[in-house]
Design a protein around this motif. Structure first.
Motif, PDB file in Angstrom:
ATOM      1  N   VAL A  38      -2.341  27.318  30.874  1.00  0.00           N
ATOM      2  CA  VAL A  38      -3.269  28.419  29.816  1.00  0.00           C
ATOM      3  C   VAL A  38      -3.378  28.128  27.947  1.00  0.00           C
ATOM      4  O   VAL A  38      -1.775  27.540  27.942  1.00  0.00           O
ATOM      5  N   SER A  39      -4.521  28.266  27.822  1.00  0.00           N
ATOM      6  CA  SER A  39      -4.961  27.896  26.184  1.00  0.00           C
ATOM      7  C   SER A  39      -4.829  29.174  26.467  1.00  0.00           C
ATOM      8  O   SER A  39      -4.433  30.518  26.569  1.00  0.00           O
ATOM      9  N   ALA A  40      -4.940  29.376  24.417  1.00  0.00           N
ATOM     10  CA  ALA A  40      -5.170  30.701  24.244  1.00  0.00           C
ATOM     11  C   ALA A  40      -6.719  31.447  24.290  1.00  0.00           C
ATOM     12  O   ALA A  40      -7.560  30.454  24.543  1.00  0.00           O
ATOM     13  N   SER A  41      -6.614  32.709  24.887  1.00  0.00           N
ATOM     14  CA  SER A  41      -7.967  32.773  24.838  1.00  0.00           C
ATOM     15  C   SER A  41      -8.960  32.987  23.748  1.00  0.00           C
ATOM     16  O   SER A  41      -8.240  32.367  22.609  1.00  0.00           O
ATOM     17  N   VAL A  44      -8.824  32.677  19.972  1.00  0.00           N
ATOM     18  CA  VAL A  44      -7.649  32.963  19.644  1.00  0.00           C
ATOM     19  C   VAL A  44      -6.877  31.551  18.411  1.00  0.00           C
ATOM     20  O   VAL A  44      -6.121  32.365  17.324  1.00  0.00           O
ATOM     21  N   THR A  45      -7.101  30.859  18.812  1.00  0.00           N
ATOM     22  CA  THR A  45      -6.571  29.706  17.975  1.00  0.00           C
ATOM     23  C   THR A  45      -7.309  29.163  17.259  1.00  0.00           C
ATOM     24  O   THR A  45      -6.372  28.917  15.857  1.00  0.00           O
ATOM     25  N   ASN A  46      -8.626  29.500  16.615  1.00  0.00           N
ATOM     26  CA  ASN A  46      -9.595  29.868  15.612  1.00  0.00           C
ATOM     27  C   ASN A  46      -8.766  30.390  14.441  1.00  0.00           C
ATOM     28  O   ASN A  46      -8.308  30.476  13.209  1.00  0.00           O
ATOM     29  N   GLY A 119      -0.917  32.030  20.241  1.00  0.00           N
ATOM     30  CA  GLY A 119      -2.110  32.515  20.710  1.00  0.00           C
ATOM     31  C   GLY A 119      -2.242  32.207  22.314  1.00  0.00           C
ATOM     32  O   GLY A 119      -1.738  32.767  23.566  1.00  0.00           O
ATOM     33  N   GLU A 120      -1.230  31.405  23.068  1.00  0.00           N
ATOM     34  CA  GLU A 120      -0.492  30.840  24.229  1.00  0.00           C
ATOM     35  C   GLU A 120       0.483  31.299  24.983  1.00  0.00           C
ATOM     36  O   GLU A 120       0.134  32.139  25.822  1.00  0.00           O
ATOM     37  N   LEU A 121       0.714  31.890  23.806  1.00  0.00           N
ATOM     38  CA  LEU A 121       1.468  32.752  24.602  1.00  0.00           C
ATOM     39  C   LEU A 121       1.608  34.288  25.316  1.00  0.00           C
ATOM     40  O   LEU A 121       2.017  34.682  25.933  1.00  0.00           O
ATOM     41  N   GLY A 184       0.022  25.828  27.341  1.00  0.00           N
ATOM     42  CA  GLY A 184      -0.750  24.673  26.782  1.00  0.00           C
ATOM     43  C   GLY A 184      -0.414  24.034  25.796  1.00  0.00           C
ATOM     44  O   GLY A 184      -0.525  24.993  25.104  1.00  0.00           O
ATOM     45  N   PHE A 185      -0.193  22.965  24.861  1.00  0.00           N
ATOM     46  CA  PHE A 185      -0.899  22.493  23.218  1.00  0.00           C
ATOM     47  C   PHE A 185       0.935  22.875  22.280  1.00  0.00           C
ATOM     48  O   PHE A 185       0.856  22.332  21.547  1.00  0.00           O
ATOM     49  N   ILE A 186       1.700  23.337  22.813  1.00  0.00           N
ATOM     50  CA  ILE A 186       2.611  23.500  22.163  1.00  0.00           C
ATOM     51  C   ILE A 186       3.892  23.521  22.840  1.00  0.00           C
ATOM     52  O   ILE A 186       3.773  23.060  24.303  1.00  0.00           O
ATOM     53  N   GLY A 198      -1.874  18.758  19.395  1.00  0.00           N
ATOM     54  CA  GLY A 198      -3.243  18.882  18.140  1.00  0.00           C
ATOM     55  C   GLY A 198      -4.484  19.530  19.153  1.00  0.00           C
ATOM     56  O   GLY A 198      -4.168  20.127  20.193  1.00  0.00           O
ATOM     57  N   ARG A 199      -5.028  20.150  18.703  1.00  0.00           N
ATOM     58  CA  ARG A 199      -6.501  20.834  18.726  1.00  0.00           C
ATOM     59  C   ARG A 199      -6.760  20.744  20.434  1.00  0.00           C
ATOM     60  O   ARG A 199      -7.042  19.598  20.919  1.00  0.00           O
ATOM     61  N   GLY A 200      -7.179  21.295  21.673  1.00  0.00           N
ATOM     62  CA  GLY A 200      -7.718  20.759  22.908  1.00  0.00           C
ATOM     63  C   GLY A 200      -6.266  20.177  23.163  1.00  0.00           C
ATOM     64  O   GLY A 200      -6.958  19.302  24.486  1.00  0.00           O
ATOM     65  N   GLY A 201      -5.580  20.480  22.839  1.00  0.00           N
ATOM     66  CA  GLY A 201      -3.599  19.549  23.855  1.00  0.00           C
ATOM     67  C   GLY A 201      -3.644  20.136  24.763  1.00  0.00           C
ATOM     68  O   GLY A 201      -2.549  19.421  26.222  1.00  0.00           O
ATOM     69  N   SER A 202      -3.745  21.195  25.587  1.00  0.00           N
ATOM     70  CA  SER A 202      -3.472  22.126  26.782  1.00  0.00           C
ATOM     71  C   SER A 202      -4.389  21.400  27.654  1.00  0.00           C
ATOM     72  O   SER A 202      -3.700  21.618  29.193  1.00  0.00           O
ATOM     73  N   ASP A 203      -4.499  20.523  28.113  1.00  0.00           N
ATOM     74  CA  ASP A 203      -4.951  19.077  28.933  1.00  0.00           C
ATOM     75  C   ASP A 203      -4.180  18.517  28.946  1.00  0.00           C
ATOM     76  O   ASP A 203      -3.980  18.651  30.027  1.00  0.00           O
TER      77      ASP A 203
END
Ligand code: ADP
Ligand code: ASP
Ligand code: MG
Length: 451
Positions: A38-41, A44-46, A119-121, A184-186, A198-203
């Protein structure tokens, strides 16, 4: 693991309780899905990025933390505030406050990454609870146990072999009996410090985990029903593409189709894993399958735009009939972790573009003073901003007669600052003023896909 699906849900898909409900149904309906990323809701990352900025005041920070808490509490309220989950979220929110205070003392990139990861946590903890609420056996899992990266904070490089080993050890035994919800992302470096991709990194995270677990498919669930012929927000007549090759999808992602992080395709190609992109709001609409081999490879597949481009123009008389100038330039850029996108050369000039968008999780630009000074030692450097790169993506572009005519006939009213074509059979790129990008995209889309 044969038959395994890794499913990733982006920010809008896990924005709130009802969005999470829809995603939970998608998972429950496919028993092959054992790993959920999952990404952050949404948003939230912004907000976390804003908290990392030196210009954010104490009062603004307080408000931002309150807003982040509100997003989590709305989900928890709908879940009936289960005490263990509430305690976990409260612990994350307290940690955010501690990290913000720590950043006031030292603007460390490591602390920024740890802050961005919260955020992802939060979303993984909440989403696992939503799944349990629906009767699934699901638990949140800290991806930092397996997603090993180098220590380049803000844009860390995953260490593929180690990720495979760690996933085999820590993740594989868990997914035989339950659904694992992870972030994702982390990631984390060898010392255990949190890093981000990097931004959008959850994919990208989802694809990396799928590769490590030798999954059969990765599903990217987002807010559009697949990859379209262009961003449907820019051109309302854009159409979903049912099937696309790895090469074309990689080009689209690289040239700005935000629906996929540019690195997502790499792990999938290495392990020949099929990637699906669909809408978590309307899964019944189907989506796009990205495959190694596809039945149709049209000349024109899509148009994409990447904004916020920087053009570097390097001028040096030493270039004339000399060797090694480009090697020296590229070595300097590599030292500063900058990859060059497009390049055109003339006798004493080199123009190259750098992609600034999503360059660093905390939004810091790529062009540092140190880099410019180093380049200035061997050439005159001119920097141009306010540009957008528009790419026509397809097949056999460099070997099909008439492509240039069809592209350039609609570009007549626009100033084309740079053109790149020929290196790849899959794209033709033009650099235009950012202010004209939307118009250029619409005109190209109409000419190539709507006539
Ligand atoms: P998520 O939060 O799920 O990762 P993103 O916002 O990162 O979602 O990506 C989805 C968005 O990508 C869409 O809402 C759409 O506006 C944009 N997009 C850009 N290019 C394309 C394209 N060619 N096809 C589909 N969506 C695209
Ligand atoms: N939450 C991160 C971002 O907003 C990663 C992602 O959504 O893919 O960039
Ligand atoms: Mg995304």
């Amino acid at each position: 693991m044969p038959g395994l699906t890794v499913a990733k849900f982006g920010g809008t898909s896990v924005a709130d309780y009802s969005a999470m409900q829809r995603c939970a149904n998608i998972i429950i309906n496919n028993p092959a899905t054992k790993v959920v990323v999952v990404s952050a809701s949404s948003g939230v990352t912004n907000k976390l990025v804003a908290l990392t900025q030196a210009t954010t005041t104490d009062e603004q920070s307080r408000l931002l933390i309150e807003q982040i808490a509100e997003i989590q509490y709305q989900i928890l309220n709908k879940l009936g505030n289960p005490s263990d989950v509430v305690a976990q979220i409260n612990a994350v929110l307290s940690h955010i406050k501690v990290l913000v205070e720590r950043l006031v003392l030292s603007r460390s990139k490591a602390v920024m990454d740890e802050l961005l990861s919260q955020g992802e946590l939060c979303s993984s903890i909440c989403f696992a609870a939503v799944l349990r609420n629906k009767g699934a056996s699901a638990n949140a899992f800290d991806v930092r146990q397996v997603l090993r990266t180098d220590s380049h904070h803000g844009r860390a490089e995953p260490q593929i072999a180690l990720i495979a080993q760690l996933a085999e050890m820590h993740l594989m035994p868990l997914i035989t009996s339950q659904v694992i919800v992870t972030q994702g992302f982390i990631g984390a470096d060898a010392q255990g410090a949190t890093t981000t991709l990097g931004r959008g990194g959850s994919d990208y995270s989802a694809a990396l985990l799928a590769e490590a677990l030798r999954a059969e498919a990765v599903e990217i669930w987002t807010d559009v029903a697949g990859i379209y012929t262009t961003d449907p927000r820019l051109a309302p007549n854009a159409k979903p593409i049912p099937e696309i090759s790895f090469n074309e999808a990689a080009e689209m992602a690289t040239f700005g189709a935000k629906v996929l992080h540019p690195a997502t395709i790499l792990p999938a190609v290495r392990q020949k894993i099929q990637v699906f992109v669909g809408s978590s709001w309307a899964p019944e609409k189907g989506g796009t399958w990205i495959r190694h081999q596809v039945s149709d490879e049209p000349v024109y597949r899509a148009v994409a735009v990447r904004r916020d481009q920087t053009l570097l123009n390097l001028h040096s008389l030493q270039m004339l009939h000399a060797q090694g100038f480009l090697a020296e330039t590229f070595a300097t850029l590599a030292k500063h972790k900058i990859s060059v996108d497009l390049i055109t050369t003339s006798e004493v000039n080199v123009s190259l573009t750098l992609d600034k968008t999503g360059s660093d999780s905390s939004g810091q630009g790529l062009l540092s003073e140190a880099l410019l000074q180093e380049l200035s030692q061997h050439c005159r450097v001119r920097v141009e901003d306010g540009l957008a790169l528009v790419a026509v993506i397809g097949n056999k572009i460099a070997s099909t007669a008439g492509v240039c005519r069809r592209v350039f006939e609609v570009l007549e009213p626009h100033n084309v600052r740079m053109i790149c074509q020929g290196a790849s059979p899959h794209n033709l790129c033009v650099l235009v003023a950012e202010t004209e990008a939307a118009e250029v995209i619409r005109a190209l889309h109409e000419n190539l896909f709507e006539l």
